[in-house]
Design a protein around this motif. Structure first.
Motif, PDB file in Angstrom:
ATOM      1  N   ASP A  20      -7.847   3.558  -1.954  1.00 27.73           N
ATOM      2  CA  ASP A  20      -7.801   3.047  -0.999  1.00 27.73           C
ATOM      3  C   ASP A  20      -6.520   2.377  -0.013  1.00 27.73           C
ATOM      4  O   ASP A  20      -6.549   2.891   1.046  1.00 27.73           O
ATOM      5  N   ALA A  21      -5.637   3.713  -0.655  1.00 30.83           N
ATOM      6  CA  ALA A  21      -4.737   3.771   0.365  1.00 30.83           C
ATOM      7  C   ALA A  21      -4.811   4.302   1.505  1.00 30.83           C
ATOM      8  O   ALA A  21      -4.464   3.746   2.789  1.00 30.83           O
ATOM      9  N   TYR A  22      -5.178   5.352   1.236  1.00 29.60           N
ATOM     10  CA  TYR A  22      -6.479   6.084   2.681  1.00 29.60           C
ATOM     11  C   TYR A  22      -7.179   5.841   3.401  1.00 29.60           C
ATOM     12  O   TYR A  22      -7.179   5.267   4.415  1.00 29.60           O
ATOM     13  N   SER A  57      -1.000  -2.365  -1.744  1.00 26.35           N
ATOM     14  CA  SER A  57      -1.328  -1.458  -2.374  1.00 26.35           C
ATOM     15  C   SER A  57      -0.925   0.203  -1.622  1.00 26.35           C
ATOM     16  O   SER A  57      -0.149   0.780  -2.247  1.00 26.35           O
ATOM     17  N   TYR A  58      -0.956  -0.298  -0.328  1.00 29.41           N
ATOM     18  CA  TYR A  58      -0.523   0.717   0.738  1.00 29.41           C
ATOM     19  C   TYR A  58       0.826   1.533   1.063  1.00 29.41           C
ATOM     20  O   TYR A  58       1.379   2.088   0.645  1.00 29.41           O
ATOM     21  N   LYS A  91      -4.670  -4.960  -0.685  1.00 35.45           N
ATOM     22  CA  LYS A  91      -5.180  -3.694   0.312  1.00 35.45           C
ATOM     23  C   LYS A  91      -3.846  -3.370   0.672  1.00 35.45           C
ATOM     24  O   LYS A  91      -3.510  -1.658   0.605  1.00 35.45           O
ATOM     25  N   LEU A 128      -1.775   9.112  -0.368  1.00 37.93           N
ATOM     26  CA  LEU A 128      -2.241   8.963   1.082  1.00 37.93           C
ATOM     27  C   LEU A 128      -3.644  10.074   1.694  1.00 37.93           C
ATOM     28  O   LEU A 128      -3.703   9.270   2.614  1.00 37.93           O
ATOM     29  N   THR A 187      -7.123   2.081   3.886  1.00 35.97           N
ATOM     30  CA  THR A 187      -6.314   1.079   3.829  1.00 35.97           C
ATOM     31  C   THR A 187      -5.692   2.287   6.047  1.00 35.97           C
ATOM     32  O   THR A 187      -5.427   1.621   6.993  1.00 35.97           O
ATOM     33  N   MET A 188      -4.572   3.305   5.552  1.00 36.33           N
ATOM     34  CA  MET A 188      -4.333   3.914   6.839  1.00 36.33           C
ATOM     35  C   MET A 188      -4.826   4.112   7.595  1.00 36.33           C
ATOM     36  O   MET A 188      -5.005   3.833   8.688  1.00 36.33           O
TER      37      MET A 188
END
Length: 441
Positions: free
Chosen positions: A391-393, A357-358, A354, A385, A395-396
């Motif tokens: 997923d990026a959100y 991916s980010y 993940k 983002l 993870t951020m």
């Protein structure tokens, strides 16, 4: 009521009117849509009028309001095209100019601040050569040499602090004007840097370091500091027809690539040469110095009020090491590195896939020999983002930004925004190999 409180009340009223004005125009727009006018046409008109009011108000107020506008202007390229288009002209105007301070006021400030040395200053141009958030610049002569005289606006400190407090209060209501941009942290950071930028002595000290480090450089020009105090700064004059804002508006592909590379080389390379990071990468600070035949030439760099003084006198080697791991696709090692550096707090679980991916799309410019920055690229990163379902959100939200990286992060994000506005093709990987400790080994 005294003059100063009257001005403060007027400034607060104009700032408070920004979200109200947007709400009012939205109501009118609803009426037009109910009357049969196409929704797309109504929205375009609404955004254009909002942009005009927003940036006219920010420019007139100078201080923190204009400083916020300049900071937002860097991120214009990340906004979706249907939102950004009506704002673009107003944004790029704000990067270069603001309504000027009367000449009589400038002369009085110089007399008061320079005292006996004011006699060394002659031939002061009546019209300012540039006007920015807390001061404006006039061309003059100092002991017979052409110079730039930067003069702080009267009451700029109080106005700047007041503007930023007021903007912090209305930050949430500015959301509809810049959808997707979290304005509140941006204002908080501007507040934290206020005092440093108000003291031109600190700026003179930083600029002198940069000028010495780039003296004789074939690509970058930094004006010499000749004199200064808390509110006046005198530097050598740099003849320049325009800034990067002009290249953003109308530059040729060659100009975009040439000046984009010089811009990147300066921002990423200066820390190793100076121990300092120029932390204000908006286009108005970067001046074009074309050759005699008109072809792209050197890049002049101005405004050293926002500077990060790096404890290790260079960018942290751990930053370069982390970026190298990401470019090499070693995300298991990067998770370990991020934990050691405080980017992942204790007790927070982080999946390497993940994290890949980010980060992978963000570090792509450092993976390839040349990368073409574009509005489409940065808009896609912005969308990705800020998608709460992606997923990026998620993870951020699990990552932490250590305080020592705040200015570095802001500068790098801002640099990506400017390069995307330029649409420049840049050999960023090679630049990082040459300048970023830890990236090449």
């Amino acid at each position: 009521m005294s003059e100063l409180p009257r001005k403060a009340v007027a400034r607060t009223a104009r700032l408070a009117a920004l979200p109200l004005g947007y709400a009012g125009r939205s109501a009118i727009g609803l009426g037009k849509r109910m009357g049969g006018k196409p929704a797309e046409a109504v929205m375009t008109e609404l955004q254009a009028r909002t942009a005009e009011q927003l940036f006219r108000t920010l420019g007139e107020l100078k201080g923190g309001a204009m400083k916020l506008g300049q900071a937002l202007s860097i991120f214009e390229s990340a906004l979706p095209e249907n939102v950004a288009a009506p704002y673009r002209d107003q944004l790029t105007k704000l990067q270069d100019s603001a309504p000027p301070m009367p000449t009589i006021t400038v002369r009085q400030i110089l007399k008061d601040e320079l005292g006996a040395e004011a006699g060394r200053l002659t031939d002061l141009d009546a019209e300012p050569a540039a006007a920015a958030s807390i001061g404006q610049v006039h061309r003059a002569r100092w002991d017979g040499e052409d110079v730039a005289v930067k003069v702080q606006y009267p009451g700029a400190g109080d106005a700047l602090r007041s503007d930023l407090r007021q903007l912090a209060r209305v930050a949430k209501t500015l959301g509809p004007i810049f959808p997707g941009v979290d304005v509140k942290p941006l204002i908080a950071e501007l507040q934290a840097r206020t005092e440093e930028e108000l003291d031109y002595r600190l700026e003179a000290e930083a600029q002198s370091v940069f000028a010495a480090a780039y003296d004789g450089d074939p690509h970058i020009v930094v004006p010499r500091v000749l004199a200064g105090n808390e509110k006046v700064l005198v530097t050598s004059w740099m003849e320049s027809p325009a800034s990067l804002a002009q290249v953003i508006r109308e530059g040729t592909p060659d100009e975009r690539n040439h000046y984009g590379e010089l811009f990147a080389r300066f921002l990423f390379g200066a820390p190793a040469r100076t121990g300092l990071l120029h932390a204000d990468p908006h286009p108005g600070n970067f001046r074009l110095l074309p050759t005699k035949d008109g072809s792209p030439g050197k890049l002049g760099v101005l405004d050293y009020g926002a500077v990060a003084r790096l404890p290790e006198r260079t960018l942290p080697p751990s930053l370069g090491h982390s970026l190298r791991l990401a470019c090499e696709d070693d995300y298991d090692a990067l998770v370990t590195q991020f934990r050691a550096e405080g980017f992942i707090r204790e007790g927070i679980r982080m999946d390497a896939d993940k994290l890949r991916s980010y980060l992978a799309p963000l570090v792509e410019p450092g993976r390839v020999e040349e990368f073409t920055f574009s509005r489409a690229w940065i808009q896609e990163q912005f969308r990705r983002l800020n998608d709460p379902k992606g997923d990026a959100y998620a993870t951020m939200l699990r990552l932490n930004l250590p305080p020592s990286y705040l200015l570095i992060h802001r500068t790098w994000v801002g640099a990506g925004g400017v390069l995307s506005q330029l649409g420049a093709t840049v050999p960023l990987r090679q630049i990082l190999l040459e300048t970023l400790p830890g990236f090449g080994s």
